[in-house]
Design an enzyme around this catalytic site. Structure first.
Site, mmCIF file in Angstrom:
data_model
loop_
_atom_site.group_PDB
_atom_site.id
_atom_site.type_symbol
_atom_site.label_atom_id
_atom_site.label_comp_id
_atom_site.label_asym_id
_atom_site.label_seq_id
_atom_site.Cartn_x
_atom_site.Cartn_y
_atom_site.Cartn_z
ATOM 1 N N HIS A 195 8.152 -7.567 -3.544
ATOM 2 C CA HIS A 195 6.869 -7.996 -4.140
ATOM 3 C C HIS A 195 7.012 -9.322 -4.903
ATOM 4 O O HIS A 195 7.408 -9.314 -6.070
ATOM 5 C CB HIS A 195 6.348 -6.919 -5.088
ATOM 6 N N CYS B 263 5.350 -6.145 1.682
ATOM 7 C CA CYS B 263 5.695 -4.716 1.666
ATOM 8 C C CYS B 263 4.989 -3.977 2.808
ATOM 9 O O CYS B 263 5.301 -4.205 3.965
ATOM 10 C CB CYS B 263 5.385 -4.118 0.287
ATOM 11 N N TYR B 264 4.007 -3.134 2.501
ATOM 12 C CA TYR B 264 3.287 -2.427 3.573
ATOM 13 C C TYR B 264 2.714 -3.444 4.574
ATOM 14 O O TYR B 264 2.747 -3.228 5.785
ATOM 15 C CB TYR B 264 2.157 -1.605 2.963
ATOM 16 N N GLY C 128 0.846 -1.192 0.000
ATOM 17 C CA GLY C 128 0.000 0.000 0.000
ATOM 18 C C GLY C 128 0.878 1.236 0.000
ATOM 19 O O GLY C 128 2.071 1.161 0.310
ATOM 20 N N GLU D 298 4.689 -10.985 -6.125
ATOM 21 C CA GLU D 298 3.573 -11.141 -7.074
ATOM 22 C C GLU D 298 3.856 -10.578 -8.460
ATOM 23 O O GLU D 298 3.114 -10.842 -9.395
ATOM 24 C CB GLU D 298 2.296 -10.517 -6.494
ATOM 25 N N SER E 77 -23.775 -10.456 -26.525
ATOM 26 C CA SER E 77 -23.189 -9.420 -27.376
ATOM 27 C C SER E 77 -22.272 -10.018 -28.433
ATOM 28 O O SER E 77 -21.859 -9.333 -29.358
ATOM 29 C CB SER E 77 -22.374 -8.465 -26.500
ATOM 30 N N GLY E 78 -21.940 -11.303 -28.268
ATOM 31 C CA GLY E 78 -20.938 -11.896 -29.150
ATOM 32 C C GLY E 78 -19.569 -11.844 -28.504
ATOM 33 O O GLY E 78 -18.618 -12.438 -28.980
ATOM 34 N N LYS F 124 -10.284 -12.418 -16.336
ATOM 35 C CA LYS F 124 -10.543 -12.675 -17.762
ATOM 36 C C LYS F 124 -9.935 -13.995 -18.249
ATOM 37 O O LYS F 124 -10.588 -14.755 -18.967
ATOM 38 C CB LYS F 124 -9.959 -11.523 -18.583
ATOM 39 N N ASP G 248 -17.364 -12.484 -22.467
ATOM 40 C CA ASP G 248 -17.970 -12.570 -21.138
ATOM 41 C C ASP G 248 -19.438 -12.998 -21.192
ATOM 42 O O ASP G 248 -19.849 -13.905 -20.467
ATOM 43 C CB ASP G 248 -17.837 -11.226 -20.401
#
Ligand code: XMP
Length: 520
Positions: A176, A87-88, A60, A178, A231-232, A376, A235
């Site tokens: 970090h 970290c934070y 953060g 990640e 919508s095609g 996604k 999602d």
């Protein structure tokens, strides 16, 4: 129903919090991000109910010693749940448990080299003395460890790069793990998950399907019907396929042809959902209606508003003909959910996005959002798991207002047809070059700019096509793609030769920011 383990990530506002979640899920471990304030509730009621197998405290931007800095109730450390501070988060561990955190004399931003001192916990696969390249970003550092903690790693600029209390299963890393710039970061997180937390790695798309199907059935009951706007795009297609798996013919999909679609789109969607999945699909032919409403509209925001308004009207009319429809499906993804619960507040609106917002309240429909826990790439995996074709699951994003925001100036059917033809060539060539899936979006924009050309012996005076191709991770920022010259050449010559109405092709080399991806 939730048979899988959950890791809770408490967010302190780091720009990398989503990455923590993704890295954990890549280890087949389910996790959720919540604001840190969850750990300030009396008795930790929500956290206890969630029964997390482990808790990560994110990074953060604040300083833990500042007045009003985000913090948590220290009782969290007494719940017996393994905790990893990053970290934070690591500085918070140190401060709340009696250690010391101060501004660092030498701050650490970017690449750093960390020497491991103790081969345990996060570092259980790293030999003592071994150096790890990591990515760090901090101006404060831990200056003294809390009682009971062991010093596990150090760097030249940061003495306490890693520390742990193995007995209490509390670990901290100042860097970090990640981010991809920490090459062995995924391994370190895996060490924590499997070595400290005792994670089972029980999160898979197959198990997600079972859970989601049960959840959808429980939500809609025995006779509820769900309507879903297709919508095609990826999602809504995956949401529809999943809901269809859950309730079969009690799902009705509505596809609105607004006349602003890509070539063959309507047949493509019908072939997948009607022919392949046997979904109850209603196709609404709205081309004339939309184009009439858009006849004199050239202002980008006005176009978006007209299309959004008309879409809701058409959708509502169609939905009213469906008996017992009490639910509306939406392909909301996890990043939207995180954004909406974030304590940082919503980001500024640059363009009014087209969606079905407002519809559920007006029509008194309850929302079904079966993808709201997924990123996604997980949605894509899920789509394949459900039997959607790869071609569909890996489609590039396409904006709700469709070709309207790529056809600058007047929206007439002839101009839209010109753009459709050019767009089809672009997609074909980008796919043939094997680049389609690695590019975020590639498309053409028809400009109301005429220039003189010569074809055969004749003078031409036609419009211009701008070609746009961008790399992006999430659509928030983007870089233009240095497409190979021969590919650019092929697209240009095919468009000019095959599409009447365009006699010049230009390439857009603007990144976002300062440009946006779509031109309107
Ligand atoms: P911009 O042009 O703002 O676009 O850089 C960012 C991303 O969002 C897509 N986009 C939309 N998607 N409804 C959508 O569902 C919309 O109204 C809309 N407008 C833009 C755009 O294609 C890009 O991926």
């Amino acid at each position: 129903m939730t048979a899988h383990q959950t890791i809770l990530i408490l967010d302190f506002g780091s720009q990398f919090t989503q990455l923590i979640a993704r890295r954990i899920r890549e280890h087949a471990v389910y996790c959720e991000i919540h604001p840190y304030t969850l750990a300030n509730e009396p008795g930790f009621a929500a956290i206890r109910a969630m029964k997390p197998a482990g808790i990560v405290l994110s990074g953060g931007p604040s300083s833990v010693y500042e007045e009003g800095a985000p913090s948590i109730h220290a009782g969290l450390f007494d719940l017996g749940i393994p905790i990893l501070g990053i970290c934070y988060g690591a500085q918070l561990v140190a401060r709340l448990l009696g250690g010391d955190v101060r501004p660092a004399e030498r701050r650490e931003y970017g690449r750093a080299s960390v020497r491991v001192k103790v081969q345990d916990g996060v570092f259980r696969t790293v030999a003592p003395g071994e150096e790890l390249t990591v990515w760090a970003s901090h101006g404060d550092h831990v200056d003294g460890l809390p009682p009971g903690f062991v010093h596990t790693a150090e760097s030249d600029n940061c003495r306490f790069s890693g520390f742990a209390n193995a007995e209490r299963r509390i670990h901290g890393v100042q860097f970090h793990p990640e981010v991809v710039h920490t090459p062995r970061g995924a391994e370190l997180l895996g060490n924590w998950l499997f070595g400290v937390v005792g994670a089972r790695g029980d999160w898979s798309m197959a198990s997600f399907v079972d859970e989601a199907v049960a959840r959808i059935r429980a939500q809609v009951g025995d006779d509820g019907r769900i309507i879903c706007g297709l919508s095609g795009g990826v999602d809504s297609s995956v949401a529809a396929a999943l809901i269809h798996r859950a309730i079969g013919d009690r799902l009705t999909c509505i596809f609105v042809d607004n006349g602003l679609l890509r070539r063959g789109e309507r047949d493509y969607v019908a072939s997948i959902f009607r022919d392949h999945f046997a979904v109850d699909l209603r196709v609404v032919d709205g081309e004339q209606r939309f184009l009439e409403k858009l006849a004199d509209v050239t202002d980008p925001e006005k176009k978006r508003k007209v299309i959004g308004y008309e879409f809701i009207a058409v959708f509502e009319e169609e939905a009213h003909t469906i008996a017992n429809a009490r639910f509306l499906a939406q392909g909301t993804l996890y990043p939207d959910v995180i954004e909406s619960v974030s304590f940082k507040g919503p980001s500024a609106v640059i363009k009014s996005h087209h969606n079905v917002g407002g519809l559920p309240e007006r029509m008194k429909l309850a929302l079904v959002e079966p993808l709201r826990e997924l990123f996604k790439d997980e949605v894509r995996q899920l789509g394949l798991e459900l039997g959607l074709p790869r071609h569909m699951v890996w489609r590039q994003p396409f904006p709700g207002p469709g070709l309207a925001v790529r056809c600058l100036g007047a929206l007439t059917k002839p101009r839209l047809d010109v753009l459709r033809a050019a767009d089809a060539i672009i997609e074909e060539e980008i796919r043939a070059a094997g680049l389609y899936e690695s590019i975020w979006q590639s498309f053409g924009v028809l400009l109301p700019v005429r220039s003189v050309g010569v074809m055969g012996d004749a003078r031409t005076y036609e419009e211009t096509l701008a070609l746009r191709a961008v790399h992006s991770r999430d659509g928030m920022t983007a870089d233009w793609v240095p497409l190979p010259y021969d590919l650019l050449g092929r697209i240009s010559s095919r468009v000019i030769n095959e599409v009447r109405g365009i006699n010049r092709v230009v390439y857009d080399i603007t990144s976002k920011p300062p440009g946006t991806i779509e031109w309107e």
